[in-house]
Write a protein that holds these residues in place. Structure first.
Motif, mmCIF file in Angstrom:
data_model
loop_
_atom_site.group_PDB
_atom_site.id
_atom_site.type_symbol
_atom_site.label_atom_id
_atom_site.label_comp_id
_atom_site.label_asym_id
_atom_site.label_seq_id
_atom_site.Cartn_x
_atom_site.Cartn_y
_atom_site.Cartn_z
ATOM 1 N N ILE A 46 9.125 1.936 7.336
ATOM 2 C CA ILE A 46 9.028 3.065 6.408
ATOM 3 C C ILE A 46 8.564 2.599 5.041
ATOM 4 C CG2 ILE A 46 10.277 4.935 5.289
ATOM 5 C CD1 ILE A 46 10.004 5.274 8.312
ATOM 6 N N ALA A 47 9.294 1.657 4.455
ATOM 7 C CA ALA A 47 9.053 1.282 3.063
ATOM 8 C C ALA A 47 7.708 0.603 2.845
ATOM 9 C CB ALA A 47 10.188 0.373 2.571
ATOM 10 N N LEU A 48 7.364 -0.334 3.708
ATOM 11 C CA LEU A 48 6.138 -1.109 3.492
ATOM 12 C C LEU A 48 4.871 -0.260 3.585
ATOM 13 C CD1 LEU A 48 4.896 -3.829 2.879
ATOM 14 C CD2 LEU A 48 5.006 -4.377 5.317
ATOM 15 N N PRO A 49 4.697 0.549 4.637
ATOM 16 C CA PRO A 49 3.493 1.384 4.674
ATOM 17 C C PRO A 49 3.410 2.376 3.520
ATOM 18 C CG PRO A 49 4.459 1.229 6.860
ATOM 19 C CD PRO A 49 5.448 0.623 5.897
ATOM 20 N N ALA A 79 -0.296 -0.286 -3.621
ATOM 21 C CA ALA A 79 0.042 -1.708 -3.720
ATOM 22 C C ALA A 79 -0.843 -2.512 -2.782
ATOM 23 C CB ALA A 79 1.509 -1.931 -3.361
ATOM 24 N N ASN A 80 -1.296 -3.689 -3.231
ATOM 25 C CA ASN A 80 -2.011 -4.552 -2.297
ATOM 26 C C ASN A 80 -1.002 -5.153 -1.315
ATOM 27 O OD1 ASN A 80 -1.149 -7.379 -3.115
ATOM 28 N ND2 ASN A 80 -1.960 -6.678 -5.063
ATOM 29 N N PRO A 81 -1.441 -5.638 -0.149
ATOM 30 C CA PRO A 81 -0.503 -6.078 0.884
ATOM 31 C C PRO A 81 0.500 -7.133 0.429
ATOM 32 C CG PRO A 81 -2.680 -5.844 1.812
ATOM 33 C CD PRO A 81 -2.839 -5.658 0.339
ATOM 34 N N ILE A 82 0.057 -8.115 -0.364
ATOM 35 C CA ILE A 82 0.976 -9.168 -0.796
ATOM 36 C C ILE A 82 2.040 -8.613 -1.733
ATOM 37 C CG2 ILE A 82 1.175 -11.401 -1.923
ATOM 38 C CD1 ILE A 82 -0.253 -11.461 0.757
ATOM 39 N N THR A 83 1.635 -7.773 -2.685
ATOM 40 C CA THR A 83 2.600 -7.146 -3.594
ATOM 41 C C THR A 83 3.572 -6.257 -2.829
ATOM 42 O OG1 THR A 83 1.033 -7.163 -5.446
ATOM 43 C CG2 THR A 83 2.861 -5.606 -5.580
ATOM 44 N N ALA A 84 3.051 -5.512 -1.856
ATOM 45 C CA ALA A 84 3.911 -4.640 -1.056
ATOM 46 C C ALA A 84 4.927 -5.446 -0.257
ATOM 47 C CB ALA A 84 3.055 -3.787 -0.118
ATOM 48 N N LEU A 85 4.482 -6.538 0.359
ATOM 49 C CA LEU A 85 5.393 -7.390 1.118
ATOM 50 C C LEU A 85 6.481 -7.971 0.219
ATOM 51 C CD1 LEU A 85 2.801 -9.288 3.345
ATOM 52 C CD2 LEU A 85 4.594 -7.767 4.184
ATOM 53 N N ALA A 86 6.098 -8.428 -0.974
ATOM 54 C CA ALA A 86 7.059 -9.019 -1.902
ATOM 55 C C ALA A 86 8.053 -7.972 -2.404
ATOM 56 C CB ALA A 86 6.326 -9.670 -3.074
ATOM 57 N N THR A 87 7.551 -6.805 -2.791
ATOM 58 C CA THR A 87 8.417 -5.742 -3.302
ATOM 59 C C THR A 87 9.348 -5.226 -2.224
ATOM 60 O OG1 THR A 87 6.658 -5.099 -4.837
ATOM 61 C CG2 THR A 87 8.444 -3.516 -4.495
ATOM 62 N N THR A 113 10.539 -1.544 -9.838
ATOM 63 C CA THR A 113 10.402 -0.558 -8.762
ATOM 64 C C THR A 113 11.210 -0.989 -7.549
ATOM 65 O OG1 THR A 113 8.187 0.052 -9.524
ATOM 66 C CG2 THR A 113 8.765 0.626 -7.258
ATOM 67 N N GLY A 114 11.156 -2.268 -7.230
ATOM 68 C CA GLY A 114 11.912 -2.779 -6.099
ATOM 69 C C GLY A 114 13.412 -2.645 -6.289
ATOM 70 N N LEU A 115 13.893 -2.896 -7.499
ATOM 71 C CA LEU A 115 15.326 -2.755 -7.776
ATOM 72 C C LEU A 115 15.762 -1.295 -7.667
ATOM 73 C CD1 LEU A 115 15.712 -5.225 -10.791
ATOM 74 C CD2 LEU A 115 16.578 -5.535 -8.461
ATOM 75 N N ALA A 116 14.911 -0.393 -8.158
ATOM 76 C CA ALA A 116 15.238 1.038 -8.052
ATOM 77 C C ALA A 116 15.297 1.464 -6.590
ATOM 78 C CB ALA A 116 14.199 1.859 -8.812
#
Length: 252
Positions: free
Chosen positions: A32-35, A42-50, A205-208
């Motif tokens: 859910i979250a990643l897609p 978000a680019n894929p690397i940023t999305a994976l990290a977040t 954003t990730g913390l929220a």
């Protein structure tokens, strides 16, 4: 303050809540979250990290909830958790060697494969089964394999852990789900440590999203302990297929 606009943040908070809810029951919160993060730009690397920033909150919450319910002894999982942590770091470091376009291509294929598996696999219930692998062998093989995958790509890691515990460990779904959470927390933490060095997560954003994950995980773990995971199988099939189709549409 946040790396995204407030309307996108609201969408991501909803995704975090739903991801925490789903992941706490049967794994697959990353589906859910990643897609959704990819769809918001978000680019894929940023999305994976977040995704790792927010996912550690949900997995930690679920682990505590299941432990309090008596479904898992977290102290007995310390060694497997350490293995998962190290394997995830290795997997996360390998992801920097892959082209961004390849990651974008792999994600929808992975989503479709997981959806097909959940749709066709029979006998996924709460009954105990014959153990096909000892805990030591499981820790030496399946834990580093799945933990490394979590660092490399991530979506469906909880589901893979759950299914491994069911098919190889002989656990029913509820007990298997409970046993995945500390391992998933460790793999999330390992991947986040690696990504913090080689990538730039959306920290705020990730913390929220992590706060939203806590509420989703509490609700999901409570329901799972009351009624089992009967609802999550069709839900995972529908959501993963829908998101995979959307990602494929964007690619084309």
């Amino acid at each position: 303050m946040f790396e995204v606009s407030y309307d996108i943040l609201m969408l991501l908070l909803v995704a975090g809540f739903v991801a925490g809810f789903i992941d706490s029951i049967a794994g697959g919160g990353g589906l859910i979250a990643l897609p959704v993060m990819l769809l918001t730009g978000a680019n894929p690397i940023t999305a994976l990290a977040t995704n790792k920033v927010q996912a550690i909150f949900g997995s930690a919450t679920a682990a505590i909830m299941y432990a309090r319910g008596g479904h898992v002894d977290l102290r007995k999982q310390i060694v497997p958790a350490l293995v998962s942590f190290v394997a995830s770091i290795i997997g996360a470091l390998l992801v920097t060697k892959l082209p961004v376009d390849l990651i974008r291509f792999i994600l929808p294929i992975l989503l479709i494969a997981i959806a097909i598996y959940f749709a066709l696999k029979k006998g996924l219930d709460d009954r105990e089964r014959l153990r096909r692998m000892s805990p030591a062998l499981f820790t030496a093989t399946m834990v580093p394999l799945i933990g490394g995958y979590d660092g490399l790509l991530g979506p469906g890691t909880g589901s893979f852990f759950m299914l491994a515990f069911v098919s190889l460990g002989g656990y029913g779904i509820l007990k298997a789900t409970a046993h995945t959470k500390l391992l998933n927390f460790a793999s999330n933490a390992g991947a986040l440590l690696a990504f913090a060095v080689v990538a730039t997560p959306w920290w705020m954003t990730g913390l929220a999203m992590g706060v939203a994950q806590v509420f989703g995980a509490r609700l999901g773990a409570s329901l799972a302990q009351k009624i089992g995971a009967r609802l999550i199988k069709p839900l995972l099939v529908v959501t993963s297929l829908a998101l995979a189709l959307k990602l494929l549409w964007d690619l084309l």
